[in-house]
Design a protein around this motif. Sequence first.
Motif, PDB file in Angstrom:
ATOM      1  N   UNK A 171      11.445   5.550   2.587  1.00  0.00           N
ATOM      2  CA  UNK A 171      11.400   6.616   3.583  1.00  0.00           C
ATOM      3  C   UNK A 171      10.740   6.149   4.875  1.00  0.00           C
ATOM      4  N   UNK A 172       9.591   5.505   4.756  1.00  0.00           N
ATOM      5  CA  UNK A 172       8.862   5.046   5.949  1.00  0.00           C
ATOM      6  C   UNK A 172       9.664   3.975   6.679  1.00  0.00           C
ATOM      7  N   UNK A 173      10.259   3.041   5.933  1.00  0.00           N
ATOM      8  CA  UNK A 173      11.029   1.963   6.556  1.00  0.00           C
ATOM      9  C   UNK A 173      12.211   2.523   7.335  1.00  0.00           C
ATOM     10  N   UNK A 199      12.545   1.842  11.281  1.00  0.00           N
ATOM     11  CA  UNK A 199      13.523   0.812  11.641  1.00  0.00           C
ATOM     12  C   UNK A 199      14.923   1.364  11.909  1.00  0.00           C
ATOM     13  N   UNK A 200      15.111   2.661  11.723  1.00  0.00           N
ATOM     14  CA  UNK A 200      16.440   3.275  11.890  1.00  0.00           C
ATOM     15  C   UNK A 200      17.497   2.581  11.049  1.00  0.00           C
ATOM     16  N   UNK A 201      17.103   2.175   9.875  1.00  0.00           N
ATOM     17  CA  UNK A 201      18.025   1.507   8.960  1.00  0.00           C
ATOM     18  C   UNK A 201      17.468   1.629   7.546  1.00  0.00           C
ATOM     19  N   UNK A 202      18.360   1.736   6.575  1.00  0.00           N
ATOM     20  CA  UNK A 202      17.915   1.781   5.193  1.00  0.00           C
ATOM     21  C   UNK A 202      17.420   0.403   4.775  1.00  0.00           C
ATOM     22  N   UNK A 255       0.758  -1.234   0.000  1.00  0.00           N
ATOM     23  CA  UNK A 255       0.000   0.000   0.000  1.00  0.00           C
ATOM     24  C   UNK A 255       0.792   1.290   0.000  1.00  0.00           C
ATOM     25  N   UNK A 256       2.081   1.254  -0.350  1.00  0.00           N
ATOM     26  CA  UNK A 256       2.854   2.481  -0.467  1.00  0.00           C
ATOM     27  C   UNK A 256       2.650   3.106  -1.842  1.00  0.00           C
TER      28      UNK A 256
END
Length: 414
Positions: A278-280, A284-287, A269-270
């Motif tokens: 961007x949201x991840x 998650x503080x990680x790419x 749904x992105x």
Amino acid sequence: MQDLAEFQSQYCSNLDIKRICSFDYELIDEKTFPLYHQSPRFLYIKKGKAKFKVDTELYEVGENCLLSILPWDCTEVVEVEEALQYEIIKYNYDVVANMLHSIIVDNLDETPILKKLEITPVITLNEDTKKEVETLFSKVKEEVGIESLLEEMEHKSYHEIFVCTLLAQLITIFCREIDDRRMIPKVLAELGDQRALILRYIYMHLSDKMTLDRLSKQFYMSKSSISKYILEKTGLSFNELLNEMRVTKTVNYLLYTDFTLEELASIVGYVDAAHISKVFASRMDDKIGNYRRTYGNALHVGKIKETKQEYRIIEYLLRNFAEDLTAQSVADKFQISLIELNKVLLSQVQKNFYDFLNLVRINKACEFLIETDMDITDIAIGVGYNTVKAFRRNFVQLRHMNPSEFRNNVHIQE
């Protein structure tokens, strides 16, 4: 926010997030706060007695009860008569669901297997079934270890296949008990607040570009009422909750498939790959690329090509429901058989072709009835029916009233 519910971890195991299953012992000796489960689990109660709420229903549970909790079910122990001692198996829903659907063609006249777990979350085992369940729990424990002992297990060959088959047996036993004996503990309360089902509905329909407007029409509540309920229960805004769920589902796909980011964006749904990245990264503080490289594919799950096609079929029906579609024309378009088409739909939406197509059409018709003054004949043709008679028949079957009654009696609740 007295009613604020907690979120349980999205992972089956905190020790190793790549695990598809974990086993542990737990105890509850006092009532609990509401808890939303991001991963499913089975609870096998060995001792104790309590009143256990699953979403909208309250059950009296005790020795020999087996509970099935699904993603985004909300549970709460409201009273403890004797401390509950139980064994718990947590598992990855997507992996197990895909495995089940790859080997099972559900009878089109029966409720799909995973749907049964949703309808009936608690059963009581008889002596014979109790022995089978205890054996399966024991085998899972031997295979994956005890989570709370922080055991690093050396997995034997074919570990994932073996664990999945054990879970499949457990699910099969649960469904057989529902079908054959219906040994279901007494429901202690009338059907409760239907708003409790909102969160699971959101999770199961993430790929449909979930919005407050859509929820408002589905649950016949105002958007502000839904936003307020979500905030009171989770402490999150609607968009924050969406991102929480989407990241949870994204992690599963990163671990167990090789979908591209563009494909993942469509599935969960992105807007696009940039949006999902961007949201991840924020959550998650990680790419997202680093995460996938770090953990790799936890499983070499087969049929990736077929799985991608399943989502394309669902997307095609959602976008083209107003066209003159038949099961054969859709099967031909995707170069599969009618049996394969229905298997895909049962896997993804728990309905066969015609049931799903009718549901999509009737849902759209409900929107027109509530929001516009369109003539019923125009609505029937606009959503894909050739005759008003066919439209009315399907509408009554799904909404238990005719379109005119729906228009006159159903309103958005404030």
